[in-house]
Design an enzyme around this catalytic site. Structure first.
Site, PDB file in Angstrom:
ATOM      1  N   GLY A  75      50.771 -28.851  -8.236  1.00  0.00           N
ATOM      2  CA  GLY A  75      51.410 -29.422  -7.057  1.00  0.00           C
ATOM      3  C   GLY A  75      51.356 -28.449  -5.884  1.00  0.00           C
ATOM      4  N   CYS A  76      51.595 -28.967  -4.696  1.00  0.00           N
ATOM      5  CA  CYS A  76      51.495 -28.137  -3.491  1.00  0.00           C
ATOM      6  C   CYS A  76      52.619 -27.107  -3.434  1.00  0.00           C
ATOM      7  CB  CYS A  76      51.477 -29.007  -2.249  1.00  0.00           C
ATOM      8  SG  CYS A  76      52.844 -30.173  -2.110  1.00  0.00           S
ATOM      9  N   TYR A  77      53.869 -27.549  -3.599  1.00  0.00           N
ATOM     10  CA  TYR A  77      54.981 -26.591  -3.570  1.00  0.00           C
ATOM     11  C   TYR A  77      54.855 -25.567  -4.698  1.00  0.00           C
ATOM     12  CZ  TYR A  77      57.721 -29.427  -0.181  1.00  0.00           C
ATOM     13  OH  TYR A  77      58.180 -30.097   0.922  1.00  0.00           O
TER      14      TYR A  77
END
Lengths: 345, 345, 345, 345
Positions: B149-151
């Site tokens: 995921g990005c975070y």
């Protein structure tokens, strides 16, 4: 490999040239020259290059450039470019100049609109105007290319088919242009502060902007028959970083249908080039790329044609166009190193 | 050449994959698949591709993909990815899945945080977690990679050296993350309207965001000794298009100097990789690139280390990372097709 | 009518004071004082006042102020305020000082964090700290009020009930604050240029920002029992003009339910005041107003409370709060002249 | 006190009316009417009103309105307003209608440009066009006022002195207008998403926008001698929340100096009104206020006058203007409740 130096690397056009040329398969970058920041590391000024390069900026040294480079891009303020370009020319280098100093054959026009003297008028005739789409053949042979201004690029590309075909009243042209802040350059000024720009829009230099004269000059001199074209040009400042949108209004002097207009523009700008006719032009679709999008609308009620032209001012309006000029003059694929699509979303 | 298909092309991660893969020298794109827009021209949905491609979007067809592709990128919503990935796996394709569906070995964690059932739990163990900087060796052998995921990408990269070296209290971690709107995806919603986002900032999903569990899971399971790491994670929505900045707060459990910290981070993240230690992190210096910048500050007064981590959520946080995974798993230069520098200014 | 002068009118806090005071029914503005722009017309500097006023800016003249004014607002840079405030005090004027010069009783704290000497320490004890919600009774009697900083206002209001009730570990507080550019003042700087700020986010002054000490000082000294509160404070710069959002993380040292938390906050901050407990805090809902919105979330998994606090940094964080102080100290309706609702959309 | 109801409270014009009317000293608000959100609390939809009001939204009920209100503001979509306005008129209420339904005496113009039928043509002649600066005397007597559109307000105010004095070629007018997103209303649409709007600019409805006809109609019918004015009008969408800037180009048919032009505009728009001649117009200087700033430049080289006109589209372009109309028609001070200065910085 073309050995390239960039003079004026820390300005926005200079750093954009470097970003794009680094990836160009036929280019070797030999010197990055900055008077203000000579001796400093590039990544201290532009941290996006951290880790990528330990390249240091150098002071301008004509001999060193002459011996090590084939081609020099000059990305200097107008006025400052005059002398340096002449020197580079005299030692036999190839030059692509991004300033406004060599865009006219006629020093008078320059001096009137730029309000400074031209001290190297002998060199004016040596420069080829580098708007590839309208001057490709001359650029193929050119050793010294004067790269167009950002507003003129958007405006001239939008108007060119109409002017060439003699479809419009040459005194009726009104250009309402909108630009992002990167067009104003890196200088620190009150009017470029975030607080002054964000959530606002304003016009500036109404009836006096220098690019007015470049648009008039090029449209008048370079189209089939010489014409006497006069335009009203009004630039506006938008709260965006990049992108120019020019809204161009012209009075038709002949009847023409929307279909014929579309055909005409597609003929002048084939699909495999950088200029495309589109249904909806918006700067987001070209920012980050060398493309120009044109939206052309016939308004039969008023007998006008409205052309919307969008470019990335730092790419098609400066650094990308300069590289396109390099490609053409070195007989490379015109799109080499310029295939990026707009960074959207 | 690697024959590639992209499933879920019209989402933001999908279109970014396409933008980047088009220029990848070892990739041939064979199908762009979209359930919603099958049959339409790509340039009608994303006009930045006007003139560049007449490519049409296709319906998902397993047989066709199986016969024509080597590798499939799935850029689908979580939940939707479960079944399609299993099907692609069963016909022997290589897969890089950008959804959250295969990021845990443990279906329970997934079901608790995503609040949906996992129907293909047998495949969980086949997936390799694709954060290259912490899992490179496993990725080299992988046929099926689950893209982070990005975070979690921004957060884990920032914390990794501290966690691996056992320098911090594993219960003290607080991550205050800020993201641009592209992270919210292409869905049309009241809260994503310009009027709601511009000139504002807000927190959302406090204490409940799914990525909390991914950060905890990966830091706990993948570091040297298994740990039990718990984090407070709070995402915020910023009025920018791209970019994540994670501000990470940790309590030290050992004394360490700022110099030692710098050394440590440079050791974990060498200059020729995508992660760089910098003096001042800002999202503008990485947006448009696959780089991650880390700013690491010792606060001896409070015995804390503050790490600021920035990435482009669509590149290092999604499409770029997926390509980096492809490069590693195909034994290509890890940076191939990913050498872009941030688009700044 | 209260005869008011404003010293430092051309800064952002000064001009906001003027905008708000012009409409205050009990105020008569007598002098607008600016050292830099004395003699100029206000509307030449701030054209939003065109047509409204031909008011000219004046040089500072103690005698003139002393004879014509009842109350002086000083909106000067810290350091500069020290002497002028002392002079105004000595001639018997009422003062509301917006600088950081008189916010501590303790010169040492000031000198340590502001890194300059305090030359008027005798006056420190004369000043009343002007955060109305926590110090209303003292302000009622005050002749000299020191107006709080913008970050401290948002942070202290968010933490106050937790600290007063002794619910949290006083060493566990982490404040991640985000601010718009108007907080940086009107000075022209590279880092405040639109190009540097737009589409980006960065942290600054990590572990060293002056407001850290104000938050610690006020929370330690003003709550029921003196405490020794230490906070990690990290400010970030957002691409917005106005608004602060502070995300506050604290470790609970007692069990408490979400319902009890809500009750507690509603008790401290009744509906008819400027501070409201809300379901979703966002800066857009307070910008343009003197309100503070608080969103309070219990995270029982980590035994933390997260408080999101939003204000307009120029109003509740500066000029509005100063007027609220004036209202209280003159025994007027606390909300007089401050009833504006946020300018949204 | 004037007892006021607002129909269509949850749209942007409706909520802005409420924000402004709440502070109006001669107004008592009796009902807020919303078909979509009847029964809900206002602060659940617009949280900036949290704590301020527990007001609930009501369903439209003609009898209730008729008995309790003196004046009704209708802020409904065009088409929807036709019937409701007629009903309100028939029960004897005073009406200020913000829709486009009653702006022409001539149903044909309406039907041609709005592309819907007008079913209440008998009421067209009862409405007074509410652009105070050009129609003040009629408004004084009016029971039913049709509030102008936002683009027409900016455009007509900029052109009025030139048209009235017969200085320009009535076929030469070109209006290039730029607007923020609040002008597009609260409807949730792909094109209004932050990602689509931010960092971009586009034109829309070229040659077909409805406001073209309103500008032509009003300039033709309301100026001294009836004229036949035709304009090219092109609206553009800017990444800002509020503000319209109209750039107006006209060909002079008489010689006039810049000084005379300035004099003329100052004569038409005295200093104590809402319209001011300024040196530099920018939307930031009017957003949040009911003011209109005009910048007027003679371009003698092209024999054109360029007028830049800026307003806040929700205030002078909608709600503020409606209140100004109310003030005039009730014989109150024209500026009552409208004295706010732009929220800048």
């Amino acid at each position: 490999m073309i050995r390239v130096s960039i003079i004026g690397i820390t300005g926005y056009a200079g750093i954009e040239l470097y970003r794009l040329l680094k990836r160009h398969p036929e280019v070797e970058i030999v010197s990055l020259i900055s008077h203000t920041n000579a001796g400093e590391k590039l990544s201290d000024i532009y941290p996006q290059f951290s880790g990528n390069t330990q390249v240091k900026l150098e002071e301008y040294d004509l001999d060193k450039i002459a011996s090590g480079s084939d081609l020099v891009f000059t990305a200097l303020p107008h006025g400052v470019s005059q002398k340096i370009v002449a020197e580079l020319y005299d030692v036999g280098l190839r030059i692509i100049d991004l300033s406004g100093d060599y865009r006219y054959k006629d020093a008078e026009v320059y001096e009137k609109w730029y309000k400074i003297k031209h001290n190297y008028t002998d060199y004016l005739n040596k420069a080829v105007y580098g708007l590839v789409e309208i001057n490709r053949e001359k650029i193929r042979e050119a050793r010294f290319i004067s790269n167009p201004g950002c507003y003129p690029t958007a405006s001239i590309l939008g108007l060119w088919p109409l002017v060439e075909e003699g479809l419009i009243n040459t005194k009726s042209i009104i250009i309402d242009a909108k630009s992002g802040l990167s067009g104003a350059g890196r200088g620190v000024r009150q009017l470029s502060q975030f607080i002054e720009v964000d959530e606002s829009v304003m016009a500036y230099a109404i009836a006096t902007h220098r690019h007015t004269s470049e648009i008039e000059y090029v449209l008048s001199k370079y189209s089939g028959k010489e014409k006497d074209i006069i335009v009203s040009f009004t630039p506006h400042l938008l709260p965006v970083k990049r992108g120019i949108l020019s809204s161009i209004y012209t009075n038709l002097n002949k009847n023409i249908s929307q279909d014929k207009l579309n055909e005409l523009y597609r003929e002048y700008y084939p699909d495999d080039g950088f200029v495309h006719l589109v249904d909806q032009a918006a700067s987001k679709y070209v920012v980050g790329s060398n493309y120009c999008h044109l939206e052309v609308k016939l308004d039969s009620r008023t007998a006008r044609v409205v052309v919307i032209s969008v470019i990335d001012n730092l790419i098609k309006g400066a650094a990308g166009q300069a590289i396109q000029n390099m490609n053409v003059s070195y007989n490379l694929d015109e799109k080499m190193g310029l295939k990026d699509i707009a960074l959207f979303p």
